[in-house]
Structure formats: C-alpha cells, structure tokens
Write a protein that holds these residues in place. Structure first.
Motif, PDB file in Angstrom:
ATOM      1  N   ASP A 109     -15.567   5.277  -9.354  1.00 35.81           N
ATOM      2  CA  ASP A 109     -14.199   5.779  -9.257  1.00 35.81           C
ATOM      3  C   ASP A 109     -14.038   6.488  -7.919  1.00 35.81           C
ATOM      4  OD1 ASP A 109     -11.722   6.919  -9.522  1.00 35.81           O
ATOM      5  OD2 ASP A 109     -12.122   7.877 -11.449  1.00 35.81           O
ATOM      6  N   ILE A 110     -13.152   5.964  -7.082  1.00 31.57           N
ATOM      7  CA  ILE A 110     -13.020   6.462  -5.714  1.00 31.57           C
ATOM      8  C   ILE A 110     -12.282   7.794  -5.647  1.00 31.57           C
ATOM      9  CG2 ILE A 110     -10.822   5.350  -5.128  1.00 31.57           C
ATOM     10  CD1 ILE A 110     -12.095   4.622  -2.403  1.00 31.57           C
ATOM     11  N   LYS A 111     -11.574   8.186  -6.693  1.00 28.52           N
ATOM     12  CA  LYS A 111     -10.743   9.391  -6.647  1.00 28.52           C
ATOM     13  C   LYS A 111     -11.557  10.660  -6.428  1.00 28.52           C
ATOM     14  CE  LYS A 111      -8.557   9.051 -10.598  1.00 28.52           C
ATOM     15  NZ  LYS A 111      -9.132   7.819 -11.162  1.00 28.52           N
ATOM     16  N   GLU A 112     -12.859  10.618  -6.687  1.00 29.39           N
ATOM     17  CA  GLU A 112     -13.695  11.809  -6.549  1.00 29.39           C
ATOM     18  C   GLU A 112     -14.073  12.108  -5.099  1.00 29.39           C
ATOM     19  OE1 GLU A 112     -17.121  11.745  -9.039  1.00 29.39           O
ATOM     20  OE2 GLU A 112     -16.076  10.769 -10.707  1.00 29.39           O
ATOM     21  N   TYR A 113     -13.706  11.223  -4.181  1.00 35.53           N
ATOM     22  CA  TYR A 113     -14.209  11.341  -2.810  1.00 35.53           C
ATOM     23  C   TYR A 113     -13.057  11.407  -1.802  1.00 35.53           C
ATOM     24  CZ  TYR A 113     -18.321   9.879  -5.344  1.00 35.53           C
ATOM     25  OH  TYR A 113     -19.330   9.813  -6.253  1.00 35.53           O
ATOM     26  N   LYS A 114     -13.393  11.925  -0.620  1.00 37.11           N
ATOM     27  CA  LYS A 114     -12.417  12.013   0.458  1.00 37.11           C
ATOM     28  C   LYS A 114     -12.622  10.919   1.498  1.00 37.11           C
ATOM     29  CE  LYS A 114     -11.617  16.981   0.015  1.00 37.11           C
ATOM     30  NZ  LYS A 114     -11.692  18.304   0.685  1.00 37.11           N
ATOM     31  N   ALA A 115     -13.784  10.289   1.478  1.00 35.42           N
ATOM     32  CA  ALA A 115     -14.068   9.173   2.387  1.00 35.42           C
ATOM     33  C   ALA A 115     -15.241   8.394   1.821  1.00 35.42           C
ATOM     34  CB  ALA A 115     -14.383   9.669   3.795  1.00 35.42           C
ATOM     35  N   ALA A 165      -8.413   2.660  -3.033  1.00 36.84           N
ATOM     36  CA  ALA A 165      -8.549   3.439  -1.801  1.00 36.84           C
ATOM     37  C   ALA A 165      -7.209   3.557  -1.087  1.00 36.84           C
ATOM     38  CB  ALA A 165      -9.582   2.779  -0.882  1.00 36.84           C
ATOM     39  N   VAL A 166      -6.474   2.452  -1.037  1.00 35.71           N
ATOM     40  CA  VAL A 166      -5.150   2.465  -0.415  1.00 35.71           C
ATOM     41  C   VAL A 166      -4.195   3.319  -1.243  1.00 35.71           C
ATOM     42  CG1 VAL A 166      -3.157   1.049   0.206  1.00 35.71           C
ATOM     43  CG2 VAL A 166      -5.479   0.234   0.703  1.00 35.71           C
ATOM     44  N   ARG A 167      -4.274   3.179  -2.548  1.00 31.75           N
ATOM     45  CA  ARG A 167      -3.369   3.920  -3.452  1.00 31.75           C
ATOM     46  C   ARG A 167      -3.554   5.430  -3.302  1.00 31.75           C
ATOM     47  NH1 ARG A 167      -4.868   1.803  -8.079  1.00 31.75           N
ATOM     48  NH2 ARG A 167      -3.274   0.183  -7.955  1.00 31.75           N
ATOM     49  N   TYR A 168      -4.793   5.878  -3.172  1.00 32.65           N
ATOM     50  CA  TYR A 168      -5.069   7.308  -3.102  1.00 32.65           C
ATOM     51  C   TYR A 168      -5.295   7.799  -1.663  1.00 32.65           C
ATOM     52  CZ  TYR A 168      -5.639   6.808  -8.130  1.00 32.65           C
ATOM     53  OH  TYR A 168      -5.426   6.544  -9.462  1.00 32.65           O
ATOM     54  N   ASN A 169      -5.034   6.914  -0.712  1.00 31.36           N
ATOM     55  CA  ASN A 169      -5.135   7.273   0.713  1.00 31.36           C
ATOM     56  C   ASN A 169      -6.521   7.805   1.074  1.00 31.36           C
ATOM     57  OD1 ASN A 169      -4.067   7.454   3.331  1.00 31.36           O
ATOM     58  ND2 ASN A 169      -3.530   9.611   3.056  1.00 31.36           N
ATOM     59  N   ILE A 170      -7.551   7.100   0.629  1.00 30.44           N
ATOM     60  CA  ILE A 170      -8.940   7.468   0.915  1.00 30.44           C
ATOM     61  C   ILE A 170      -9.519   6.463   1.900  1.00 30.44           C
ATOM     62  CG2 ILE A 170     -11.246   7.798  -0.074  1.00 30.44           C
ATOM     63  CD1 ILE A 170      -9.769   8.486  -2.735  1.00 30.44           C
ATOM     64  N   PRO A 171      -9.917   6.893   3.099  1.00 34.05           N
ATOM     65  CA  PRO A 171     -10.426   5.948   4.094  1.00 34.05           C
ATOM     66  C   PRO A 171     -11.784   5.379   3.693  1.00 34.05           C
ATOM     67  CG  PRO A 171     -10.700   8.196   4.867  1.00 34.05           C
ATOM     68  CD  PRO A 171      -9.913   8.277   3.598  1.00 34.05           C
ATOM     69  N   GLY A 180      -8.447  -3.451   4.183  1.00 32.65           N
ATOM     70  CA  GLY A 180      -8.243  -2.066   4.613  1.00 32.65           C
ATOM     71  C   GLY A 180      -9.519  -1.345   4.983  1.00 32.65           C
ATOM     72  N   ILE A 181     -10.586  -2.102   5.207  1.00 28.30           N
ATOM     73  CA  ILE A 181     -11.869  -1.510   5.589  1.00 28.30           C
ATOM     74  C   ILE A 181     -11.895  -1.282   7.095  1.00 28.30           C
ATOM     75  CG2 ILE A 181     -14.361  -1.869   5.678  1.00 28.30           C
ATOM     76  CD1 ILE A 181     -14.062  -3.629   3.162  1.00 28.30           C
ATOM     77  N   LYS A 182     -12.258  -0.060   7.498  1.00 33.87           N
ATOM     78  CA  LYS A 182     -12.311   0.288   8.913  1.00 33.87           C
ATOM     79  C   LYS A 182     -13.751   0.149   9.406  1.00 33.87           C
ATOM     80  CE  LYS A 182      -8.626   3.639   8.116  1.00 33.87           C
ATOM     81  NZ  LYS A 182      -8.226   5.077   8.173  1.00 33.87           N
ATOM     82  N   ILE A 183     -13.970  -0.662  10.425  1.00 33.66           N
ATOM     83  CA  ILE A 183     -15.320  -0.925  10.917  1.00 33.66           C
ATOM     84  C   ILE A 183     -15.701   0.122  11.960  1.00 33.66           C
ATOM     85  CG2 ILE A 183     -16.808  -2.558  12.123  1.00 33.66           C
ATOM     86  CD1 ILE A 183     -15.119  -4.806  10.982  1.00 33.66           C
ATOM     87  N   LEU A 184     -16.848   0.746  11.761  1.00 26.47           N
ATOM     88  CA  LEU A 184     -17.397   1.679  12.735  1.00 26.47           C
ATOM     89  C   LEU A 184     -18.516   0.976  13.490  1.00 26.47           C
ATOM     90  CD1 LEU A 184     -17.693   4.967  10.614  1.00 26.47           C
ATOM     91  CD2 LEU A 184     -15.822   4.265  12.128  1.00 26.47           C
ATOM     92  N   LYS A 185     -18.385   0.905  14.791  1.00 29.54           N
ATOM     93  CA  LYS A 185     -19.388   0.246  15.625  1.00 29.54           C
ATOM     94  C   LYS A 185     -20.317   1.297  16.235  1.00 29.54           C
ATOM     95  CE  LYS A 185     -17.800  -4.149  15.756  1.00 29.54           C
ATOM     96  NZ  LYS A 185     -18.593  -5.364  15.469  1.00 29.54           N
ATOM     97  N   ASN A 186     -21.536   0.879  16.503  1.00 28.45           N
ATOM     98  CA  ASN A 186     -22.492   1.699  17.261  1.00 28.45           C
ATOM     99  C   ASN A 186     -22.734   3.068  16.630  1.00 28.45           C
ATOM    100  OD1 ASN A 186     -22.612  -0.370  19.279  1.00 28.45           O
ATOM    101  ND2 ASN A 186     -20.687   0.419  20.117  1.00 28.45           N
ATOM    102  N   ILE A 187     -22.979   3.066  15.333  1.00 29.23           N
ATOM    103  CA  ILE A 187     -23.270   4.312  14.643  1.00 29.23           C
ATOM    104  C   ILE A 187     -24.115   3.995  13.407  1.00 29.23           C
ATOM    105  CG2 ILE A 187     -21.225   4.287  13.150  1.00 29.23           C
ATOM    106  CD1 ILE A 187     -20.970   7.330  13.672  1.00 29.23           C
ATOM    107  N   THR A 188     -25.030   4.885  13.066  1.00 36.13           N
ATOM    108  CA  THR A 188     -25.821   4.713  11.847  1.00 36.13           C
ATOM    109  C   THR A 188     -25.061   5.297  10.665  1.00 36.13           C
ATOM    110  OG1 THR A 188     -26.955   6.850  12.013  1.00 36.13           O
ATOM    111  CG2 THR A 188     -27.943   4.981  13.201  1.00 36.13           C
ATOM    112  N   GLU A 189     -25.476   4.937   9.459  1.00 33.57           N
ATOM    113  CA  GLU A 189     -24.796   5.479   8.286  1.00 33.57           C
ATOM    114  C   GLU A 189     -25.032   6.977   8.151  1.00 33.57           C
ATOM    115  OE1 GLU A 189     -27.556   3.629   8.127  1.00 33.57           O
ATOM    116  OE2 GLU A 189     -28.626   3.845   6.223  1.00 33.57           O
TER     117      GLU A 189
END
Length: 305
Positions: free
Chosen positions: A225-231, A256-262, A284-293
């Motif tokens: 459930d994504i509602k518990e998180y901010k990102a 994620a789109v419904r609750y505005n969670i990136p 709606g997935i935002k790709i982060l390049k050149n970074i580790t998790e």
C-alpha cells in the motif's frame, strides 16, 4: 590532528558467549594497535553512538552527521568514522549528501571481522585512512576497504552498492574507485565518479524518519500500500528493467498518481533500453540516472525532512 568518531560496528566489537556485540574497549584497542604499528597517535575522539550497523536508523544518520560537523569545527586535518559494514553504504551516502563534508577528507572505515581475529582488515583500512588524510590525497567522503585480493581501494562514498548476501566485499557502479594502495602508497585511479547527488546542509532537527520505500524486483512481484510513504524507489534488474507487464505495477502506479507520491527508478543506465522500458514514462515513473539506490534513498530522506 585527525578526528576519530566511533559508532560501533564489527570494528568496535568483540565476541562474547559466541556472539559479536559492541564493546567500548575495542575503540581504544584500535588506536593502540595503530600506534604500535605506525607510531602516530595525534587523534581527538568522540563516540556519539555505539550500535551494530544492522540496527542503524535514519535518526542515527543525523547524530553521526552532527558529530562529524562538530569535529570539523575543531580544525582537524580530516575525520575517520568507524562503522559497521552492513550499512556502511547508507551512512557514506548520507554524509556524501552534506555540503560541508566536501571540503575535508571524511573516511568511513569498517572491518570484516573483529579486530582480534587474524583475518580482520579493520586495522589496515584504518591505517590507510590515516595515510590518506595525512598526505592530503583528496577531500570528500570516501570508504577505504581491503578486499580479498589484499588490495586496499579508496571508494567514493556515494558510489557504493549494497553488499551481496554472504559477502563482505565492496561493490560499486562500474567497478569505479578513487584510488588504491596496491603499491604501498596512494595511487589515483584516474576514474571519474560516475554517480552524482544533491548537496544539503547538516540537518537541523534532532530526528529524521524514513518515509521512503525501496523495492527490489523479482518474478511475480507484489506491491504494498503506497499511502504509507512519501516517495518510492524502484530498483531494477541489472539490465535496467522491471516487469512493466505487471498489472500489480500498473495498479501501484495509479495509486501513486492518485495520492501524488513520486516513484523513482534506479538502475537504468546509459545505452540501449529494452522494450519493457518504454512504459516507464507512461506509468509515471521518474528515472534517476547516475545514482545508487542508497544515495537516492538518503537524498530523498534529506529532501523530505
């Protein structure tokens, strides 16, 4: 003068009743062992927390960062932070995101075994950290680590990947490292750091809490459930892919789109993408390049808090 900050971990532990546990006496043993082998003992020390690194949480990152900042004000040449190996990537990444720590060497040091074990690389890692600082080999956050090949490498603090299970070796993006001590003294690798991160001031608050979810892919994956998180950070398989055919993923992204969670994706590097990657933008997935998790995680914590 070099600052040494003790936080526990295997390098600050001993074995009691068949279990490894933190031992305040081991911090003094480390300095004693180093003085006996190298002669140098111009250290100022602090111990803001004593914890096995598997138990570290986000508020501990702030405690450690404030201790590093406080020690910086004492006009030290550099700082050595002793730490457990399990989560060294997270703390090194967090410190790499602090702007003040780009101006002096901050060496995050761990040990694969307790110091009394002949297999331990903790003293070697610590010794290299001291040499690196005294010879002004670079500024910023680094992790010196001696691998199974016996070579001690200096790794960029924001370039570390999670350990493989059953292994204490250090892994990095593109096998990149800053330099090594293969020939005795420091030798730069000439490799530019492939990873980038934003910079932040030292956190002002006393507590910082993780509202960031990291998900790792596997066949048949289900989503919480994504509602518990901010990102959310989605990690990929080695090829930069996840299962975009999954109805569970589509439902997750709709929420994620419904609750505005990136939702961010880490692991999709440069090169030709697979067909499954076409759907990232549409979902709606935002790709982060050149970074580790781990760096993405600590950077998002700093942004959110």
């Amino acid at each position: 003068m070099i600052g040494v900050i003790f936080t526990g971990g295997t390098i600050g532990s001993s074995i009691s009743d068949g279990y490894i546990s933190t031992d305040p006496e081991m911090r003094y043993m480390l300095l004693k062992m180093y003085k006996e082998s190298c002669g140098y003992d111009d250290f100022v020390t602090d111990a803001p927390c004593t914890i096995l690194s598997e138990n570290i949480n986000c508020s501990d990152f702030v405690i450690i960062a404030k201790a590093v900042h406080k020690m910086m004000l004492g006009n030290v040449e550099g700082i050595i932070l002793t730490h457990g190996s399990d989560t060294i990537q997270y703390t090194a990444s967090f410190l790499s995101c602090i702007e003040e720590f780009t101006h002096i060497p901050v060496m995050v040091v761990c040990s694969n075994y307790v110091l009394t074990d002949n297999r331990a690389n903790g003293l070697r890692n610590f010794s290299v950290a001291v040499d690196f600082i005294r010879n002004k080999c670079g500024n910023g956050v680094f992790v010196p680590y001696t691998g199974r090949d016996g070579i001690t490498k200096i790794y960029y603090g924001n370039n570390l990947l999670r350990h493989h299970i059953y292994s204490d070796e250090i892994y990095t993006v593109n096998d990149c490292y800053y330099g090594d001590y293969a020939e005795g003294g420091f030798s730069p690798s000439g490799q530019a750091n492939p990873c980038k991160n934003e910079l932040f001031p030292v956190p002002a608050g006393h507590g910082i809490y993780s509202d960031v979810l990291i998900l790792y892919p596997y066949p048949g994956m289900k989503y919480p459930d994504i509602k518990e998180y901010k990102a959310v950070i989605l990690c990929t398989f080695h090829s930069g892919t996840i299962c975009t055919a999954s109805e569970k993923l589509k439902e997750f992204m709709q929420n994620a789109v419904r609750y505005n969670i990136p939702v961010y994706l880490v692991g999709n590097g440069d090169g030709t993408d697979y067909e499954s990657c076409r759907l990232y933008d549409g979902l709606g997935i935002k790709i982060l390049k050149n970074i580790t998790e781990t760096t993405a995680y600590t950077e998002l914590i700093l942004q959110i808090n």
